[in-house]
Design an enzyme around this catalytic site. Structure first.
Site, PDB file in Angstrom:
ATOM      1  N   LYS A 314      -4.033  -0.582   8.623  1.00  0.00           N
ATOM      2  CA  LYS A 314      -2.793  -0.082   8.745  1.00  0.00           C
ATOM      3  C   LYS A 314      -2.925   1.254   8.804  1.00  0.00           C
ATOM      4  O   LYS A 314      -2.455   1.862   9.098  1.00  0.00           O
ATOM      5  CB  LYS A 314      -2.692  -0.795   6.931  1.00  0.00           C
ATOM      6  CG  LYS A 314      -1.180  -0.195   6.607  1.00  0.00           C
ATOM      7  CD  LYS A 314      -0.754  -0.982   5.500  1.00  0.00           C
ATOM      8  CE  LYS A 314      -1.488  -0.071   4.422  1.00  0.00           C
ATOM      9  NZ  LYS A 314      -0.853   0.049   2.721  1.00  0.00           N
ATOM     10  N   ASP A 315      -4.493   1.615   8.729  1.00  0.00           N
ATOM     11  CA  ASP A 315      -4.136   3.465   9.041  1.00  0.00           C
ATOM     12  C   ASP A 315      -4.577   3.414  10.372  1.00  0.00           C
ATOM     13  O   ASP A 315      -4.977   4.885  10.341  1.00  0.00           O
ATOM     14  CB  ASP A 315      -5.351   3.789   7.549  1.00  0.00           C
ATOM     15  CG  ASP A 315      -5.075   3.520   6.642  1.00  0.00           C
ATOM     16  OD1 ASP A 315      -4.340   3.098   5.966  1.00  0.00           O
ATOM     17  OD2 ASP A 315      -6.166   3.297   5.633  1.00  0.00           O
ATOM     18  N   ARG A 362       8.963   2.920   4.949  1.00  0.00           N
ATOM     19  CA  ARG A 362       9.190   1.308   4.591  1.00  0.00           C
ATOM     20  C   ARG A 362       9.112   0.361   3.601  1.00  0.00           C
ATOM     21  O   ARG A 362      10.477  -0.205   3.700  1.00  0.00           O
ATOM     22  CB  ARG A 362       7.777   0.503   5.407  1.00  0.00           C
ATOM     23  CG  ARG A 362       7.789  -0.455   5.892  1.00  0.00           C
ATOM     24  CD  ARG A 362       7.136  -1.758   6.512  1.00  0.00           C
ATOM     25  NE  ARG A 362       5.309  -1.867   5.201  1.00  0.00           N
ATOM     26  CZ  ARG A 362       5.421  -1.549   4.018  1.00  0.00           C
ATOM     27  NH1 ARG A 362       6.205  -3.266   4.268  1.00  0.00           N
ATOM     28  NH2 ARG A 362       4.581  -1.638   3.115  1.00  0.00           N
ATOM     29  N   ARG A 363       8.694   0.439   2.609  1.00  0.00           N
ATOM     30  CA  ARG A 363       8.971   0.147   0.991  1.00  0.00           C
ATOM     31  C   ARG A 363      10.022   0.439   0.720  1.00  0.00           C
ATOM     32  O   ARG A 363      10.597  -0.265  -0.249  1.00  0.00           O
ATOM     33  CB  ARG A 363       8.010   0.034   0.399  1.00  0.00           C
ATOM     34  CG  ARG A 363       6.035  -0.200   1.046  1.00  0.00           C
ATOM     35  CD  ARG A 363       5.582  -0.375  -0.317  1.00  0.00           C
ATOM     36  NE  ARG A 363       3.959  -1.430   0.229  1.00  0.00           N
ATOM     37  CZ  ARG A 363       3.024  -0.477  -0.007  1.00  0.00           C
ATOM     38  NH1 ARG A 363       2.686   0.678  -0.222  1.00  0.00           N
ATOM     39  NH2 ARG A 363       1.902  -1.289   1.289  1.00  0.00           N
ATOM     40  N   ARG A 380       1.476   8.985  -5.553  1.00  0.00           N
ATOM     41  CA  ARG A 380       0.610   8.718  -4.092  1.00  0.00           C
ATOM     42  C   ARG A 380      -0.976   8.609  -5.275  1.00  0.00           C
ATOM     43  O   ARG A 380      -0.746   8.839  -6.342  1.00  0.00           O
ATOM     44  CB  ARG A 380       0.307  10.647  -3.370  1.00  0.00           C
ATOM     45  CG  ARG A 380       1.727  10.972  -3.180  1.00  0.00           C
ATOM     46  CD  ARG A 380       1.452  12.232  -2.288  1.00  0.00           C
ATOM     47  NE  ARG A 380       2.554  12.288  -1.643  1.00  0.00           N
ATOM     48  CZ  ARG A 380       2.928  12.176  -0.474  1.00  0.00           C
ATOM     49  NH1 ARG A 380       2.274  10.901   0.454  1.00  0.00           N
ATOM     50  NH2 ARG A 380       4.221  12.609   0.168  1.00  0.00           N
ATOM     51  N   ARG A 386      -1.975   5.165  -9.069  1.00  0.00           N
ATOM     52  CA  ARG A 386      -0.773   4.596  -8.885  1.00  0.00           C
ATOM     53  C   ARG A 386      -0.471   3.919 -10.623  1.00  0.00           C
ATOM     54  O   ARG A 386       1.056   4.096 -10.733  1.00  0.00           O
ATOM     55  CB  ARG A 386      -0.392   4.203  -7.901  1.00  0.00           C
ATOM     56  CG  ARG A 386      -0.718   4.999  -6.563  1.00  0.00           C
ATOM     57  CD  ARG A 386      -0.602   4.459  -5.473  1.00  0.00           C
ATOM     58  NE  ARG A 386      -0.592   4.663  -4.222  1.00  0.00           N
ATOM     59  CZ  ARG A 386      -0.543   4.379  -2.772  1.00  0.00           C
ATOM     60  NH1 ARG A 386       0.252   3.828  -3.005  1.00  0.00           N
ATOM     61  NH2 ARG A 386      -0.887   4.559  -2.027  1.00  0.00           N
ATOM     62  N   CYS A 474       3.913   6.748  10.332  1.00  0.00           N
ATOM     63  CA  CYS A 474       3.734   6.254   8.769  1.00  0.00           C
ATOM     64  C   CYS A 474       5.650   7.469   8.285  1.00  0.00           C
ATOM     65  O   CYS A 474       5.792   6.867   7.534  1.00  0.00           O
ATOM     66  CB  CYS A 474       3.183   6.436   8.278  1.00  0.00           C
ATOM     67  SG  CYS A 474       2.751   8.302   8.362  1.00  0.00           S
TER      68      CYS A 474
END
Ligand SMILES: C[C@@]1(CC(=O)O)c2cc3[nH]c(cc4nc(cc5[nH]c(cc(n2)[C@H]1CCC(=O)O)[C@@](C)(CC(=O)O)[C@@H]5CCC(=O)O)C(CC(=O)O)=C4CCC(=O)O)c(CCC(=O)O)c3CC(=O)O
Ligand SMILES: NC(=O)C1=CN([C@@H]2O[C@H](COP(=O)(O)OP(=O)(O)OC[C@H]3O[C@@H](n4cnc5c(N)ncnc54)[C@H](O)[C@@H]3O)[C@@H](O)[C@H]2O)C=CC1
Length: 537
Positions: A314-315, A362-363, A380, A386, A474
């Site tokens: 993902k990164d 996106r979320r 963050r 979190r 992102c």
């Protein structure tokens, strides 16, 4: 006619004489040159092809008829003159010089004859009718192409590599043969033959590694001293990882998998710090956000301080830089997104105007799509921070990746609601790890390749093909999810608008190139008007 021993012969530099220069001689000459024989043609006339080969220096040509003495120190001779008298003289001389003879028009006088040959790379099928019907031999050879097509060439090549590797991996001969038997007789090879050519090797390698691993597990195999000595000594491997708890869990998982696959291999984990001060002196200032830790770890690969980098796919933005390669995508973890609350509510059950923590565009967009009344607040830090912030700041929920929660051992259905991949489309590569190494590092390739999972790789390739084509990063709400059902790959892609929560989606299915399928979905989204959403950063 009987009494033949079929043999595969390598004539490399062996002296061969061909008497006659007609079309039959030409066919024999061609076969001999393919095997790099040292060929001399003796004939007053030769065909155009033989002449060209002579002019190119590939063979010697004596422009005359056969003379006794021509077989002196010659191990193999081919007679294609069509003259019984010449045949007789040749046969007589060959008996004295111990030259093995092939006479094109007298099978009963031949010491050896040539079969019809079908070649698929290193697979060589030969057919011989013992001189009864060469034309039938040719026909049978042609028929065999139907069954033994081109794909066999890759299969044979791959089995060759596997077999070489097995000599190192599996010391016991019986166990080694059992692995080959399973691959060849229990359907793996048959299945490989149905795949597109570029996937055959990967597929068989996977099957092979799985067999090696499970065989070792079942037997609880211990190396005897002799076996240990026979086994190739592998160097120590250094995995580079970021220092976060999750990153280390992932690196340790890879370490453990590799140690199971290669007993005795020493593997260390080296933490790569991602502090700004280290970054500044390496002109990485232009690489923002996620790309930052990836770049740093990649630099450690380049300078040789680590051998293997474990990334969250993902990164990882875009392709590996030149000189590096993503050698394995291990079996993918759950790709879904999760709504974390204190009591496991679904998004439908949240109170009115729920406060939801996420910093992902996106979320945010997709949460808005499901719950237009939701209020998004940025959050963050790592998973632990979190979750703590959620409690401290009395948020109704936060959005996290299932994979991270599962790997960290936090996933709990009581507090976590996992969205389906369709209602909440995951980030590209979410849940997948990537093992990156130096491209020219053959030994590490061999070691790490065992972790590659073909299905996961295809899924991630499709999703990344999609993302790269959109040139998304992102800062844009882009998501994609690919899955495989009965060999068919399907990818669902999405671009959304943060303000309105409006989602544009498209999907495609196919069995061919995974990346191309992703590109196709991206194209479709662009046609539907995704470009305007992408520009709005
Ligand atoms: C004994 C042998 C000795 C040797 O040459 O090693 C031999 C002998 C003879 N061939 C003759 C004829 C033909 N040969 C071919 C073709 C091939 N001949 C080949 C091998 C052999 N041929 C050995 C036996 C192998 C076996 O039994 O299986 C092949 C397989 C390999 C190669 O030569 O590379 C190659 C196919 C290559 C491919 O796969 O394409 C064709 C068909 C065509 O050309 O289309 C014809 C015409 C049709 C017919 O007659 O059947 C004749 C009669 C000549 C005449 O009538 O005057 C004789 C002599 C006799 O039988 O007396
Ligand atoms: N084994 C096989 O696969 C086949 C065999 N044949 C038989 O093979 C023989 C040769 O066939 P082709 O090449 O088509 O014939 P061809 O007549 O085209 O060639 C004969 C060659 O022999 C040369 N020659 C003649 N006298 C010679 C001598 N004293 N010394 C050296 N070279 C001499 C000629 O210059 C010519 O180049 C024939 O008898 C034919 O029936 C035919 C078809 C297939």
């Amino acid at each position: 006619m009987s009494g033949y021993v079929p043999m595969m012969m390598r004539l490399n530099k062996k002296k061969c004489v061909v008497i006659g220069g007609g079309i039959v001689a030409e066919r024999k000459v061609t076969a001999l040159l393919e095997s790099k024989a040292d060929v001399t043609v003796i004939s007053p006339k030769v065909t155009e092809t033989i002449r060209k080969r002579y002019e190119a220096g590939s063979l010697e040509w004596k422009k005359r008829g056969y003379l006794s003495g021509d077989f002196d120190k010659i191990p193999f001779a081919f007679i294609a003159v069509g003259n019984e008298e010449v045949n007789k003289r040749c046969r007589w001389e060959a008996n004295k010089t111990n030259t093995l003879l092939n006479i094109a028009d007298q099978p009963d006088q031949c010491d050896f004859m040539l079969p019809a040959v079908l070649r698929q790379g290193d697979l060589i099928l030969t057919v011989c009718t013992s001189g009864k019907s060469p034309m039938l031999a040719k026909k049978i050879k042609q028929d065999l192409i139907q069954t033994y097509g081109n794909a066999y060439s890759v299969v044979v090549d791959t089995l060759g590599k596997i077999r070489q590797d097995a000599f190192h991996q599996i010391a016991n001969q019986k166990n080694r043969q059992e692995v080959f038997r399973k691959l060849i007789y229990d359907g793996a090879v048959d299945e490989a033959l149905t795949l597109p050519g570029q996937e055959v090797e990967n597929f068989l390698m996977q099957k092979y590694w799985k067999l090696v691993l499970s065989a070792k597990e079942h037997r609880g195999e211990k190396d005897s001293e002799i076996e240990k000595k026979r086994r190739k000594v592998v160097k120590k491997l250094i995995i580079g990882s970021r220092g976060s708890r999750l990153a280390l869990i992932q690196a340790k998982w890879v370490q453990q998998q590799l140690q199971e696959a290669h007993r005795g291999l020493e593997i260390d984990i080296k933490i790569i710090k991602t502090k700004g001060d280290i970054i500044l002196d390496r002109t990485l200032d232009k690489v923002g956000g996620k790309g930052l830790f990836v770049k740093e770890i990649q630099n450690a690969l380049f300078d040789g301080s680590i051998d293997l980098a474990v990334h969250s796919m993902k990164d990882v933005p875009g392709e590996s830089p030149e000189g590096l390669k993503m050698v394995a995508i291990p079996e993918r973890e759950d790709a879904r997104d999760v709504l974390v609350t204190t009591d496991g509510k679904s998004w439908k059950e949240l109170r009115e105007k729920p406060v939801i923590g996420t910093s992902s565009m996106r979320r945010q967009a997709q949460m808005k799509a499901l719950r237009p009344d939701s209020q998004i607040v940025p959050i963050r830090g790592n998973i632990e921070t979190r979750m703590q912030k959620m409690k401290d700041q009395h948020m109704d929920g936060i959005l996290l990746a299932a994979a991270g929660l599962i790997r960290s051992g936090y996933f709990n259905e009581k507090h976590h609601f996992a969205f389906s991949e369709e209602e909440f489309i995951p980030a590209v590569g979410q849940g997948a790890l990537g093992c990156e190494i130096r491209e020219d590092d053959v030994e590490t390739t061999r070691i790490v390749k065992v972790l590659d999972d073909m299905e996961s790789r295809r899924r991630v390739e499709a999703e990344r093909g999609f993302l790269n084509h959109l040139e998304g990063d992102c800062h844009v709400p882009v998501g994609a999810f690919a899955w495989i059902e009965e060999k068919k790959l399907t990818i669902l892609g999405m671009v959304a608008c943060v303000e309105t929560g409006k989602r544009l989606t498209a999907f495609a299915s196919g069995e061919g190139n995974a990346e191309a399928l992703g590109v196709k979905v991206a194209e479709e989204l662009l046609e539907k008007g995704a470009a305007s959403l992408l520009k709005r950063k």
